[in-house]
Design an enzyme around this catalytic site. Structure first.
Site, PDB file in Angstrom:
ATOM      1  N   TYR A 108     -21.039 -40.462 -17.324  1.00  0.00           N
ATOM      2  CA  TYR A 108     -21.166 -40.105 -15.760  1.00  0.00           C
ATOM      3  C   TYR A 108     -22.311 -40.220 -15.300  1.00  0.00           C
ATOM      4  O   TYR A 108     -22.924 -41.499 -15.310  1.00  0.00           O
ATOM      5  CB  TYR A 108     -20.774 -38.384 -15.740  1.00  0.00           C
ATOM      6  CG  TYR A 108     -20.096 -38.336 -14.406  1.00  0.00           C
ATOM      7  CD1 TYR A 108     -18.672 -38.861 -14.392  1.00  0.00           C
ATOM      8  CD2 TYR A 108     -20.544 -37.450 -13.300  1.00  0.00           C
ATOM      9  CE1 TYR A 108     -18.216 -38.525 -13.062  1.00  0.00           C
ATOM     10  CE2 TYR A 108     -20.188 -37.645 -12.140  1.00  0.00           C
ATOM     11  CZ  TYR A 108     -18.656 -37.961 -12.082  1.00  0.00           C
ATOM     12  OH  TYR A 108     -18.352 -37.864 -10.854  1.00  0.00           O
ATOM     13  N   ARG A 161     -15.083 -42.931  -1.188  1.00  0.00           N
ATOM     14  CA  ARG A 161     -16.625 -42.342  -1.235  1.00  0.00           C
ATOM     15  C   ARG A 161     -17.095 -42.043  -2.524  1.00  0.00           C
ATOM     16  O   ARG A 161     -16.974 -40.921  -2.972  1.00  0.00           O
ATOM     17  CB  ARG A 161     -16.762 -40.917  -0.512  1.00  0.00           C
ATOM     18  CG  ARG A 161     -17.980 -40.545   0.207  1.00  0.00           C
ATOM     19  CD  ARG A 161     -18.625 -39.338  -0.444  1.00  0.00           C
ATOM     20  NE  ARG A 161     -18.581 -39.394  -2.040  1.00  0.00           N
ATOM     21  CZ  ARG A 161     -18.763 -38.054  -2.641  1.00  0.00           C
ATOM     22  NH1 ARG A 161     -18.609 -36.889  -2.152  1.00  0.00           N
ATOM     23  NH2 ARG A 161     -18.801 -38.357  -4.033  1.00  0.00           N
ATOM     24  N   LYS A 179     -14.861 -38.151 -15.359  1.00  0.00           N
ATOM     25  CA  LYS A 179     -14.534 -36.706 -14.964  1.00  0.00           C
ATOM     26  C   LYS A 179     -13.716 -36.026 -16.154  1.00  0.00           C
ATOM     27  O   LYS A 179     -13.993 -35.010 -16.701  1.00  0.00           O
ATOM     28  CB  LYS A 179     -14.136 -36.576 -14.016  1.00  0.00           C
ATOM     29  CG  LYS A 179     -15.054 -36.844 -12.582  1.00  0.00           C
ATOM     30  CD  LYS A 179     -15.667 -35.333 -12.076  1.00  0.00           C
ATOM     31  CE  LYS A 179     -16.916 -35.415 -11.448  1.00  0.00           C
ATOM     32  NZ  LYS A 179     -17.357 -34.544 -10.526  1.00  0.00           N
ATOM     33  N   GLU A 250     -11.040 -35.961  -5.923  1.00  0.00           N
ATOM     34  CA  GLU A 250     -12.454 -36.367  -6.276  1.00  0.00           C
ATOM     35  C   GLU A 250     -12.681 -37.562  -5.574  1.00  0.00           C
ATOM     36  O   GLU A 250     -12.054 -38.713  -5.475  1.00  0.00           O
ATOM     37  CB  GLU A 250     -12.369 -36.694  -7.898  1.00  0.00           C
ATOM     38  CG  GLU A 250     -13.571 -37.183  -8.518  1.00  0.00           C
ATOM     39  CD  GLU A 250     -14.542 -35.808  -8.603  1.00  0.00           C
ATOM     40  OE1 GLU A 250     -14.152 -34.676  -8.972  1.00  0.00           O
ATOM     41  OE2 GLU A 250     -15.550 -35.744  -8.208  1.00  0.00           O
ATOM     42  N   ASP A 273     -13.305 -31.052  -6.012  1.00  0.00           N
ATOM     43  CA  ASP A 273     -14.698 -30.936  -6.941  1.00  0.00           C
ATOM     44  C   ASP A 273     -15.780 -31.293  -5.921  1.00  0.00           C
ATOM     45  O   ASP A 273     -16.816 -30.445  -5.897  1.00  0.00           O
ATOM     46  CB  ASP A 273     -14.512 -31.569  -7.868  1.00  0.00           C
ATOM     47  CG  ASP A 273     -15.640 -31.254  -9.034  1.00  0.00           C
ATOM     48  OD1 ASP A 273     -15.977 -30.272  -9.161  1.00  0.00           O
ATOM     49  OD2 ASP A 273     -16.600 -32.096  -9.191  1.00  0.00           O
ATOM     50  N   ASP A 274     -15.774 -32.061  -4.985  1.00  0.00           N
ATOM     51  CA  ASP A 274     -16.880 -32.306  -4.427  1.00  0.00           C
ATOM     52  C   ASP A 274     -17.079 -31.193  -3.342  1.00  0.00           C
ATOM     53  O   ASP A 274     -18.373 -30.981  -3.155  1.00  0.00           O
ATOM     54  CB  ASP A 274     -16.585 -33.749  -3.412  1.00  0.00           C
ATOM     55  CG  ASP A 274     -16.336 -34.869  -4.331  1.00  0.00           C
ATOM     56  OD1 ASP A 274     -17.098 -35.305  -5.134  1.00  0.00           O
ATOM     57  OD2 ASP A 274     -15.023 -35.402  -4.217  1.00  0.00           O
ATOM     58  N   ASN A 413     -26.329 -38.171  -5.443  1.00  0.00           N
ATOM     59  CA  ASN A 413     -25.924 -39.185  -6.690  1.00  0.00           C
ATOM     60  C   ASN A 413     -25.812 -40.514  -6.103  1.00  0.00           C
ATOM     61  O   ASN A 413     -25.335 -40.744  -5.044  1.00  0.00           O
ATOM     62  CB  ASN A 413     -24.883 -38.621  -7.417  1.00  0.00           C
ATOM     63  CG  ASN A 413     -25.154 -37.301  -8.225  1.00  0.00           C
ATOM     64  OD1 ASN A 413     -26.211 -37.183  -8.551  1.00  0.00           O
ATOM     65  ND2 ASN A 413     -24.185 -36.486  -8.156  1.00  0.00           N
TER      66      ASN A 413
HETATM   67  P1  NAD Z   1     -20.087 -37.015   2.757  1.00  0.00           P
HETATM   68  O1  NAD Z   1     -19.536 -38.592   3.109  1.00  0.00           O
HETATM   69  O2  NAD Z   1     -18.867 -36.024   2.999  1.00  0.00           O
HETATM   70  O3  NAD Z   1     -21.290 -36.556   3.624  1.00  0.00           O
HETATM   71  C1  NAD Z   1     -22.447 -36.929   3.672  1.00  0.00           C
HETATM   72  C2  NAD Z   1     -23.182 -36.702   5.044  1.00  0.00           C
HETATM   73  O4  NAD Z   1     -24.396 -37.198   5.116  1.00  0.00           O
HETATM   74  C3  NAD Z   1     -22.593 -36.758   6.065  1.00  0.00           C
HETATM   75  O5  NAD Z   1     -22.572 -35.685   6.732  1.00  0.00           O
HETATM   76  C4  NAD Z   1     -23.359 -37.745   7.081  1.00  0.00           C
HETATM   77  O6  NAD Z   1     -23.458 -37.448   8.418  1.00  0.00           O
HETATM   78  C5  NAD Z   1     -24.812 -37.447   6.370  1.00  0.00           C
HETATM   79  N1  NAD Z   1     -25.926 -38.496   6.696  1.00  0.00           N
HETATM   80  C6  NAD Z   1     -25.591 -39.629   6.600  1.00  0.00           C
HETATM   81  N2  NAD Z   1     -26.756 -40.157   6.813  1.00  0.00           N
HETATM   82  C7  NAD Z   1     -27.676 -39.556   7.284  1.00  0.00           C
HETATM   83  C8  NAD Z   1     -29.134 -39.452   7.587  1.00  0.00           C
HETATM   84  N3  NAD Z   1     -29.559 -40.522   7.711  1.00  0.00           N
HETATM   85  N4  NAD Z   1     -29.618 -38.044   7.655  1.00  0.00           N
HETATM   86  C9  NAD Z   1     -28.995 -37.073   7.371  1.00  0.00           C
HETATM   87  N5  NAD Z   1     -27.740 -36.888   7.164  1.00  0.00           N
HETATM   88  C10 NAD Z   1     -27.016 -38.012   6.949  1.00  0.00           C
HETATM   89  O7  NAD Z   1     -20.575 -36.804   1.130  1.00  0.00           O
HETATM   90  P2  NAD Z   1     -20.582 -35.642   0.190  1.00  0.00           P
HETATM   91  O8  NAD Z   1     -19.523 -35.549  -0.576  1.00  0.00           O
HETATM   92  O9  NAD Z   1     -21.050 -34.588   1.279  1.00  0.00           O
HETATM   93  O10 NAD Z   1     -21.587 -36.362  -0.803  1.00  0.00           O
HETATM   94  C11 NAD Z   1     -23.252 -36.515  -0.368  1.00  0.00           C
HETATM   95  C12 NAD Z   1     -23.883 -36.843  -1.455  1.00  0.00           C
HETATM   96  O11 NAD Z   1     -24.004 -35.708  -2.318  1.00  0.00           O
HETATM   97  C13 NAD Z   1     -23.489 -37.941  -2.428  1.00  0.00           C
HETATM   98  O12 NAD Z   1     -24.670 -38.601  -3.094  1.00  0.00           O
HETATM   99  C14 NAD Z   1     -22.934 -37.320  -3.558  1.00  0.00           C
HETATM  100  O13 NAD Z   1     -23.126 -37.918  -4.773  1.00  0.00           O
HETATM  101  C15 NAD Z   1     -23.796 -35.837  -3.621  1.00  0.00           C
HETATM  102  N6  NAD Z   1     -23.011 -35.042  -4.270  1.00  0.00           N
HETATM  103  C16 NAD Z   1     -23.679 -34.350  -5.354  1.00  0.00           C
HETATM  104  C17 NAD Z   1     -23.285 -33.415  -6.181  1.00  0.00           C
HETATM  105  C18 NAD Z   1     -23.721 -32.699  -7.218  1.00  0.00           C
HETATM  106  O14 NAD Z   1     -24.886 -33.158  -7.706  1.00  0.00           O
HETATM  107  N7  NAD Z   1     -23.437 -31.625  -7.879  1.00  0.00           N
HETATM  108  C19 NAD Z   1     -21.970 -32.935  -5.996  1.00  0.00           C
HETATM  109  C20 NAD Z   1     -21.212 -33.538  -4.876  1.00  0.00           C
HETATM  110  C21 NAD Z   1     -21.819 -34.668  -3.942  1.00  0.00           C
END
Ligand code: NAD
Length: 557
Positions: A108, A161, A179, A250, A273-274, A413
């Site tokens: 993962y 994404r 997953k 996902e 899950d996200d 991530n």
């Molecule tokens: P998403 O695409 O829905 O959201 C991303 C957000 O970041 C958007 O609101 C965008 O406007 C914002 N963004 C982009 N550029 C930016 C900047 N320069 N400054 C501030 N904000 C900015 O994606 P998501 O599903 O919310 O996931 C985002 C991140 O979180 C990914 O890297 C994902 O891997 C990580 N994530 C981690 C976990 C975990 O660790 N448990 C779980 C889910 C998502």
């Protein structure tokens, strides 16, 4: 003698269908490799097809780990494990279960991200199902091609994404595969109950469209009504072909993720899950951190870097926890602030996406994250924007100025997207940060102390939620289940974990944690009237019984 396909005792002699000889060695669900006993070799036509020494499973695990550790590149390690998964499923899961700290970062995040980027170039053998835009009108037929009619969990992505890596089209298949491997490794959901699905509607990634080895549909993404119609057909087909299925969405881009969840959450047994899994893991981390700071959740101010799926999901669940702590909903929402690519999300900003509106508060515009920290004085900052190094030295220092124990979660991530490293969080806060990350970081030595940061990893949550839902044939996955899962996870964190800076339990305990979560989720299913079975007297025992144990059976006495 249990039958691995049905779980029922095997009648001696072995049934007609049971493969023998080379066919048995080529069946990953039954193959034990060098661990077939002398008697099995005689009865099953294996004599001479294997080296003479009969290995124990422990010896095999030892050999796999020696090979694994001998490989330098993460991608080679990923491929080596995929090869093992293709040859000997039981040994693969035994290796993951015994060595989660080493193996999970490969099957993962972060390595799975690299594997997805390279998918078309490293592809070896098929795994999972591909439902594509060209399957319109025959999606149920495609699902019927899956060999296991008792599939109970689908993880589906459209690849738009992938982690923080953007649109990877059909290459995103690595995510459902990874997953579902975690479902089995972390919660003992039987591999034959797991079905990875790639919902291939094309890609807008030019590099992939021009890559001669790209394996997905070579077209731009479907959108609008055409996309929704194909998804509706897919969902309908899942209910026809696998009536008891749990569907996990996902890595969909947020313009589809929120809509799909809203459309289907009250119609079928599904979750995203996200949005929801991430929310539960983050809330759990916050609850554990508050055991250290001594604060109440209703007294906190949370500032998110990012305002997408993860941020919205976490903010909703944090608000629900604040409401449970006594505040009304409006006051609870006021505790959560978001900062996106255009700055602080404030009321006066025009054209805000719907999912951001509930957390757009009255405030003057702020375009710099450090200034937002100075203005709001949050007790916790939560990075989910996939903006590497967004938690600069200044930001962390400001957090440490306002808070004796600042909560700093860099959840993006893979590792390359993290808002800061563990080392930076400790170094810039004089070792006072309560840190968690999305991808793993090694322990950090700082000023004579050893910190063990742990991952705010969804794999603490979704496997247990899925196991609980499958065990009681839940008809819906509810928000209360995620709240309960978060609290259950937080309760498993030990004082010694907190003392070394860990707000999550050791990954080595994940099966035990998942069993606790599954039990708690099953209880919620009964209390909310969404369980599909009568409550067993010994619910905990009933769930434990369903957990797949990756140890070999003897096929013959
Ligand atoms: P998403 O695409 O829905 O959201 C991303 C957000 O970041 C958007 O609101 C965008 O406007 C914002 N963004 C982009 N550029 C930016 C900047 N320069 N400054 C501030 N904000 C900015 O994606 P998501 O599903 O919310 O996931 C985002 C991140 O979180 C990914 O890297 C994902 O891997 C990580 N994530 C981690 C976990 C975990 O660790 N448990 C779980 C889910 C998502």
């Amino acid at each position: 003698m249990p039958n691995k396909k049905s779980g029922a005792p095997l009648p001696p002699p072995l049934p007609e269908w049971f493969p023998r000889g080379v066919s048995l060695l080529r069946d990953p669900a039954l193959n034990k490799g060098t661990a077939f006993s002398d008697r099995e070799r005689d009865v099953l036509g294996l004599r001479g097809l294997l080296p003479p020494h009969v290995s124990s499973q422990d010896e095999q695990v030892h050999r796999v780990m020696e090979n694994f550790r001998g490989l330098d590149s993460p991608l080679e390690r990923y491929l080596m494990l995929e090869g093992l998964h293709d040859r000997n499923e039981e040994l693969f899961f035994r290796v993951v279960t015994d060595h989660p700290d080493e193996i999970m970062p490969v099957i993962y995040t972060p390595t799975v991200g690299l594997a997805c980027q390279e998918f078309g170039h490293i592809y070896r053998s098929p795994r999972g199902l591909y439902v594509s835009a060209e399957d319109r009108g025959r999606v149920a037929e495609v699902l019927r091609n899956w060999p296991n009619r008792d599939a109970r969990i689908i993880v589906v992505t459209d690849g738009e994404r992938i982690l923080g890596l953007g649109d990877l089209g059909a290459n995103g298949m690595g995510i459902p595969i990874g997953k579902l491997a975690l479902y089995t490794a972390c919660a003992g959901v039987h591999p034959r109950r797991c079905l990875p699905v790639m919902f291939d509607v094309g890609t807008n990634n030019e590099t992939l469209l021009e890559d001669p080895l790209y394996l997905g549909l070579r077209r731009r993404r479907l959108s609008g009504d055409e996309y929704d119609a194909l998804m509706a057909e897919f969902i309908e087909a899942t209910q026809q072909v696998f009536p008891e299925i749990v569907v996990q969405f996902e890595d969909f881009a947020n313009h589809n993720a929120f809509r799909l969840l809203e459309t289907y959450r009250d119609r079928i047994c599904c979750f995203n899950d996200d949005i929801q899994g991430t929310a539960a893991v983050a809330l759990s981390g916050i609850l554990s951190a508050l055991r250290v700071t001594g604060g109440r959740i209703s007294e906190q101010t949370f500032l998110f870097l990012g305002a997408g799926e993860a941020a919205r999901g976490i903010a909703d669940l944090l608000s629900a926890a604040v409401v449970a702590d006594g505040l009304d909903e409006a006051a609870a929402r006021q505790r959560c602030w978001m900062f996106d690519s255009r700055g602080l999300v404030v009321r006066s900003r025009g054209g805000l996406a719907e999912h951001k509106q509930a957390f757009a508060h009255e405030h003057e515009p702020v375009s710099n994250f450090r200034e937002a920290v100075e203005a709001l004085r949050p007790t916790a900052i939560i990075g989910v924007g996939a903006v590497p190094q967004a938690f600069t030295c200044d930001v962390i220092e400001a957090m440490a100025k306002f808070n004796h124990r600042p909560i700093i979660f860099a959840l993006s991530n893979p590792t390359s997207m993290a808002e800061c490293t563990a080392e930076q969080a400790y170094a810039h806060s004089e070792g006072r940060a309560l840190f968690a990350s999305g991808s793993p970081f090694d322990p950090v030595e700082f000023q004579g102390r050893r910190f063990v940061p742990r991952q705010g990893n969804n794999s603490y949550i979704f496997p247990g939620v899925g196991l609980g839902a499958v065990a009681v044939q839940a008809t819906r996955i509810t928000d209360r289940m995620f709240m309960t899962a978060a609290r259950t996870l937080a309760d498993t964190v030990l004082e010694e974990d907190l003392a070394q800076g860990s707000v999550f339990p050791a990954l080595g305990r994940v099966r035990e944690v998942s069993a606790d979560i599954a039990f708690a989720v099953a209880e919620v299913a009964f209390s909310q009237g969404v369980a599909g079975i009568q409550r067993p007297d010994d619910l905990r025992g009933y769930i434990r019984q369903q957990m797949y144990d990756p140890h070999y059976f003897n096929f013959v006495e």
